[in-house]
Design a protein around this motif. Structure first.
Motif, short mmCIF file in Angstrom:
data_model
loop_
_atom_site.label_atom_id
_atom_site.label_comp_id
_atom_site.label_asym_id
_atom_site.label_seq_id
_atom_site.Cartn_x
_atom_site.Cartn_y
_atom_site.Cartn_z
N LEU A 64 0.86 -1.26 0.08
CA LEU A 64 0.07 0.13 0.13
C LEU A 64 0.95 1.31 -0.01
N PRO A 65 1.76 1.38 1.05
CA PRO A 65 2.52 2.75 0.92
C PRO A 65 3.48 2.68 -0.24
N SER A 282 -0.56 7.10 3.82
CA SER A 282 -0.50 5.88 4.35
C SER A 282 -0.78 5.71 5.68
#
Length: 437
Positions: A64-65, A282
């Motif tokens: 994700l990040p 994030s």
């Protein structure tokens, strides 16, 4: 205790917390704490700590990040300018002409981003001034950009798909591949709308001011090479089984930094801004995921999801009827919450219903992304509407009105994947076959 009372109490508590201005993640944590403290005898503190740690320590979430950072890097490059220069010569003879750069540009950038808002902003900062200068209809310029920007959620890599995959324990690689054909199909529907509108209103589309030979068009396409190379590196590594989604995300960051360096856009300032932007987003998503995980646990202790699933089951809804109900439910919910919050907040209740009816979870994930896309262009909390309001100065109601035809085309896309589920499931199944071979 009556489950209806518990559900009503928690919904009311959640809306009060959000209305008070509390961050979504903290609001979810607070609501979960209230649910456990008031309606169960379980120790709240231990459960909260364990759940937050468990929800934030998933290896899958590391993608994700990384994908967010990749999008942040590319947002600060000259990628949109290069894409416009590479695409514009090919659009001059198609009805609608340069309006198609909105759709194709968003489709291409979506394949190296993961965010609808980033896709809309990146393409819009280049196409809006160019199309305005050439006197293209303002409502069509804004509407097609608002709709096409949502492709950032559907065409992999997608942040929403990562969140859904973690929440449901579904392969993120399968979700990514499952979104390819529906994403291309939705882009084709948007382009078809532009073509039809242009043929019905021929006098409103400016005539091309330049003519290009085939050689000149091919030469102009060189500006697309960095983007295409990045797409092939990220998605190609996933599809061929060379890399997992997390590994492909790391590859994408390296590729984005290389593209920025080659374009001369990579400075210490842009590097720092991209890293801080990715960190902020994030952390926000991580807090929402932690809050939703704890609220899900709390609701599980109250028995609410099980009772609701049993109640839905007693209604005898078919799979089609349930899909229609859920589409309406998520569209309404999307008027008040962002897409990630919608998914993590409702999965504990919705997932048992979906599994009970035997609906494919990869297919349902793509359906959910399509419905979340609709929420991106519905007021009052449509992220793409806010992005375009800041870029154009138009009121949100005006932007939502111009995007309404594309909202209807998204409804058509939902109908198509329902009646032809192979549009979603065929490519993931091929991926499994290739991996096995």
């Amino acid at each position: 205790m009556d489950q209806v009372f518990i559900a009503g109490f928690l919904i009311a508590a959640l809306f009060v917390l959000f209305a008070a201005g509390l961050w979504i993640g903290l609001g979810l944590l607070a609501c979960g704490w209230i649910a456990m403290a008031v309606f169960t005898s379980r120790p709240v503190g231990d459960a909260m700590v364990t759940t937050i740690w468990g929800s934030s320590s998933s290896w899958t979430l590391t993608a994700l990040p990384m994908f967010i950072w990749m999008g942040e890097i590319l947002f600060r490059t000259k990628l949109s300018e290069d894409m416009f220069r590479g695409l514009a010569p090919w659009m001059t003879r198609i009805p609608g002409r340069l309006l198609h750069t909105n759709v194709i540009g968003c489709t291409i950038f979506a394949a190296v981003s993961g965010s609808s808002a980033a896709t809309c902003a990146t393409i819009g900062k280049m196409t809006i001034p160019e199309l305005r200068a050439r006197k293209y209809p303002e409502d069509l310029v804004i509407g097609t950009l608002a709709g096409a920007g949502t492709l950032g959620l559907l065409i992999p890599p997608s942040l929403i798909m990562i969140v859904y995959g973690v929440a449901t324990d579904v392969s993120i690689s399968k979700l990514f591949i499952g979104g390819v054909i529906p994403g291309i199909m939705l882009g084709a529907l948007f382009m078809g709308y532009i073509v039809v509108w242009s043929l019905l209103n021929p006098g409103k589309i400016p005539q091309p001011t330049e003519r290009y030979t085939l050689k000149e068009k091919i030469f102009a396409s060189r500006h697309l090479l960095p983007t295409v190379a990045l797409i092939v590196a990220v998605l190609g590594s996933i599809y061929t089984g060379i890399a997992t989604a997390t590994e492909a995300a790391g590859l994408g960051v390296v590729g984005a930094l290389l593209v920025a360096k080659l374009q001369g856009s990579l400075t210490w300032q842009t590097f720092k801004e991209s890293l801080l932007g990715a960190t902020r987003l994030s952390c926000m998503i991580a807090l929402i995921l932690a809050g939703a995980a704890f609220l899900t646990l709390a609701m599980g202790f109250t028995g609410l999801p099980r009772h609701l699933a049993d109640w839905i089951g007693q209604m005898g809804l078919s799979a089609g009827a349930l899909i229609v109900v859920l589409m309406v439910f998520y569209i309404i919910l999307g008027c008040f919450l962002d897409g990630i919050s919608m998914i993590v907040l409702t999965m504990a209740i919705v997932l048992p219903m979906i599994e009970k009816l035997g609906i494919d979870l990869v297919w349902f994930g793509i359906f959910l992304v399509l419905v979340v896309e609709m929420a991106q262009i519905t007021p009052p909390v449509g992220f793409n509407l806010f992005v375009l309001q800041g870029m154009t100065g138009h009121q949100i109601t005006y932007i939502a009105r111009t995007a309404f035809p594309l909202f209807l085309l998204m409804c058509v896309a939902v109908a198509l994947i329902y009646y032809f589920p192979g549009l979603v499931t065929w490519l993931p199944n091929q991926m499994i076959g290739n991996a096995a071979g």
